[in-house]
Design an enzyme around this catalytic site. Structure first.
Site, PDB file in Angstrom:
ATOM      1  N   ARG A 265      11.283   3.657   3.216  1.00  0.00           N
ATOM      2  CA  ARG A 265      10.726   2.545   4.381  1.00  0.00           C
ATOM      3  C   ARG A 265      12.324   1.910   4.459  1.00  0.00           C
ATOM      4  O   ARG A 265      13.031   1.297   3.837  1.00  0.00           O
ATOM      5  CB  ARG A 265       9.965   1.890   3.908  1.00  0.00           C
ATOM      6  CG  ARG A 265       9.647   0.470   4.826  1.00  0.00           C
ATOM      7  CD  ARG A 265       8.488   0.054   4.794  1.00  0.00           C
ATOM      8  NE  ARG A 265       7.422   0.937   4.821  1.00  0.00           N
ATOM      9  CZ  ARG A 265       5.818   0.318   5.020  1.00  0.00           C
ATOM     10  NH1 ARG A 265       5.634  -0.866   4.804  1.00  0.00           N
ATOM     11  NH2 ARG A 265       4.941   1.308   5.214  1.00  0.00           N
TER      12      ARG A 265
ATOM     13  N   ARG B 267       0.751  -1.287   0.055  1.00  0.00           N
ATOM     14  CA  ARG B 267      -0.016   0.055  -0.141  1.00  0.00           C
ATOM     15  C   ARG B 267       0.770   1.291   0.018  1.00  0.00           C
ATOM     16  O   ARG B 267       0.409   2.328  -0.756  1.00  0.00           O
ATOM     17  CB  ARG B 267      -0.872   0.189   1.323  1.00  0.00           C
ATOM     18  CG  ARG B 267      -2.063  -0.164   1.144  1.00  0.00           C
ATOM     19  CD  ARG B 267      -2.524  -0.829   2.321  1.00  0.00           C
ATOM     20  NE  ARG B 267      -1.872  -1.920   2.883  1.00  0.00           N
ATOM     21  CZ  ARG B 267      -1.972  -3.287   2.646  1.00  0.00           C
ATOM     22  NH1 ARG B 267      -3.221  -3.645   1.822  1.00  0.00           N
ATOM     23  NH2 ARG B 267      -1.173  -3.951   2.839  1.00  0.00           N
ATOM     24  N   THR B 268       1.986   1.087   0.800  1.00  0.00           N
ATOM     25  CA  THR B 268       2.566   2.432   1.089  1.00  0.00           C
ATOM     26  C   THR B 268       3.207   2.809  -0.187  1.00  0.00           C
ATOM     27  O   THR B 268       3.290   3.967  -0.781  1.00  0.00           O
ATOM     28  CB  THR B 268       3.598   2.597   2.198  1.00  0.00           C
ATOM     29  OG1 THR B 268       2.716   2.100   3.510  1.00  0.00           O
ATOM     30  CG2 THR B 268       4.098   3.829   2.768  1.00  0.00           C
TER      31      THR B 268
ATOM     32  N   HIS C 279       5.719   6.560  11.307  1.00  0.00           N
ATOM     33  CA  HIS C 279       4.986   6.410   9.983  1.00  0.00           C
ATOM     34  C   HIS C 279       3.962   7.450   9.649  1.00  0.00           C
ATOM     35  O   HIS C 279       2.973   7.265   9.761  1.00  0.00           O
ATOM     36  CB  HIS C 279       4.256   4.962   9.867  1.00  0.00           C
ATOM     37  CG  HIS C 279       4.041   4.745   8.432  1.00  0.00           C
ATOM     38  ND1 HIS C 279       4.060   5.333   7.298  1.00  0.00           N
ATOM     39  CD2 HIS C 279       3.256   3.271   8.046  1.00  0.00           C
ATOM     40  CE1 HIS C 279       3.619   4.672   6.092  1.00  0.00           C
ATOM     41  NE2 HIS C 279       3.128   3.331   6.450  1.00  0.00           N
TER      42      HIS C 279
HETATM   43  C1  NCD Z   1       1.518  -0.554   8.495  1.00  0.00           C
HETATM   44  C2  NCD Z   1       3.280  -0.515   8.298  1.00  0.00           C
HETATM   45  O1  NCD Z   1       3.787  -0.744   7.434  1.00  0.00           O
HETATM   46  O2  NCD Z   1       3.651  -0.022   9.510  1.00  0.00           O
HETATM   47  N1  NCD Z   1       1.260  -0.781   6.966  1.00  0.00           N
HETATM   48  C3  NCD Z   1       0.924   0.172   6.069  1.00  0.00           C
HETATM   49  O3  NCD Z   1       1.830   1.117   6.233  1.00  0.00           O
HETATM   50  N2  NCD Z   1      -0.094   0.159   5.272  1.00  0.00           N
HETATM   51  C4  NCD Z   1       0.938  -1.613   9.326  1.00  0.00           C
HETATM   52  C5  NCD Z   1       1.470  -3.051   9.138  1.00  0.00           C
HETATM   53  O4  NCD Z   1       2.570  -3.289   8.625  1.00  0.00           O
HETATM   54  O5  NCD Z   1       1.178  -3.708  10.126  1.00  0.00           O
END
Ligand code: NCD
Length: 323
Positions: free
Chosen positions: A123, A73-74, A151
């Site tokens: 990330r 997603r990110t 985040h």
């Molecule tokens: C989260 C993350 O990466 O911290 N997911 C995200 O960014 N959509 C939560 C997770 O990985 O559990």
């Protein structure tokens, strides 16, 4: 404020409301004015998309998306956001395929990527890696998750979702459930919601996964009401139920993960007659039964959609800043 809902002929301002920072590494750096301005800009971006995005906002600009930890997603929403704004994207993903794996420092990687891109989203598995990157980056840098640290863009999209689902933020009762120790989205979102008036927190977790001291000391310092419990029913009585997954990759002891992984599972029958909005940063790994998805309470897929708007807003605001 930009009047997003007034009239048909709308002029999209070239520059967004000014942010007084170049890098976004943590929600702790944000004021309420910053958070409100980013939400407002996200609504402007929604209108820009709906009206067919006549004119690209960031032509010729390049986003470097560096993802040294798994992400769907990110990464995709950052890339979608940049493309929707008329910019372009270069990507490095997978730690083992990167120079970091060969032993390159984060600082060298960032200085090198500065030679290619106009803005960076990264990330990385290490807490603190985002601050190290921002310290050497001359182009805007965005933390897209630094291990169990922060985040910030996830917290901003969570905030937008809460506002949209509940019609307000002030005065809400927010429950956070699951892995509150390692869940960086929980940490980031707490700091952000702490900017609003009268928000109360209920943290529900097994005792091994309680919120870290950096979060509780913040709450105490700001005199924000909160409770910690392992009772899931406390969460169901709140306005917002923020579910999280147990973060398998952060455990050193696999058997401890196995023991804790099914601590809380939300099912549709528990939500009967309850006016609670269910959020989850996703991915879920069993903690929300799919039978919840059809309920109006289930906000998590709408939440994911809001991610593109928030990332458009942040990219646009940070890049327009220098124009
Ligand atoms: C989260 C993350 O990466 O911290 N997911 C995200 O960014 N959509 C939560 C997770 O990985 O559990």
């Amino acid at each position: 404020m930009v009047p997003v809902d007034s009239g048909a002929a709308f002029h999209y301002p070239r520059a967004g409301m000014a942010l007084n920072f170049q890098h976004l590494t943590s929600t702790k750096q944000l004021s309420r004015r910053d958070a409100d301005a980013i939400l407002q800009h996200a609504r402007l971006m929604e209108r820009y998309l709906k009206e067919g995005a006549q004119e690209p906002r960031l032509p010729g600009k390049i986003l470097a998306a560096l993802f040294y930890e798994p992400s769907t997603r990110t990464r995709l929403s950052f890339e979608t956001a940049m493309l929707r704004l008329g910019g372009q994207v270069i990507t490095a993903d997978g730690f083992q395929f990167s120079s970091l794996y060969k032993g390159e420092t984060i600082e060298d990687t960032i200085i090198m990527v500065n030679q290619y891109a106009d803005i960076i989203a990264m990330r990385h598995p290490e807490q603190g890696s985002a601050d190290r990157a921002a310290a050497v980056s001359k182009v805007p840098f965005i933390n897209a998750g630094d291990g169990p640290g922060q985040h910030p863009t996830q917290a901003l999209l969570d905030l937008l979702t809460i506002e949209r689902e509940r019609g307000k933020i002030d005065g809400l009762r927010i429950a956070m459930v699951g892995d509150l120790k390692f869940g960086r989205t929980v940490h980031s979102l707490t700091f952000l919601l702490g900017l609003y008036n009268g928000v109360r927190f209920t943290y529900v977790s097994p005792k091994e996964l309680v919120v870290p001291e950096k979060v509780t000391s913040f709450l105490k310092e700001k005199d924000i009401a909160y409770e910690e419990t392992d009772d899931f029913n406390a969460a169901l009585a709140c306005d917002v139920l923020y579910m999280t997954r147990i973060q398998q990759e952060r455990f050193t002891d696999r058997s401890e993960y196995e023991r804790l992984k099914d601590s809380y599972v939300l099912r549709a029958k528990q939500l009967k007659g309850k006016d609670v909005s269910v959020l989850h940063p996703l991915p879920r790994v069993g903690e929300i039964d799919p039978d919840v998805d059809a309920l109006p309470n289930a906000a998590y897929f709408r939440q994911a959609k809001n991610g593109v708007l928030i990332r458009m807003a942040v990219l646009d605001m940070l890049l327009q800043r220098g124009l």
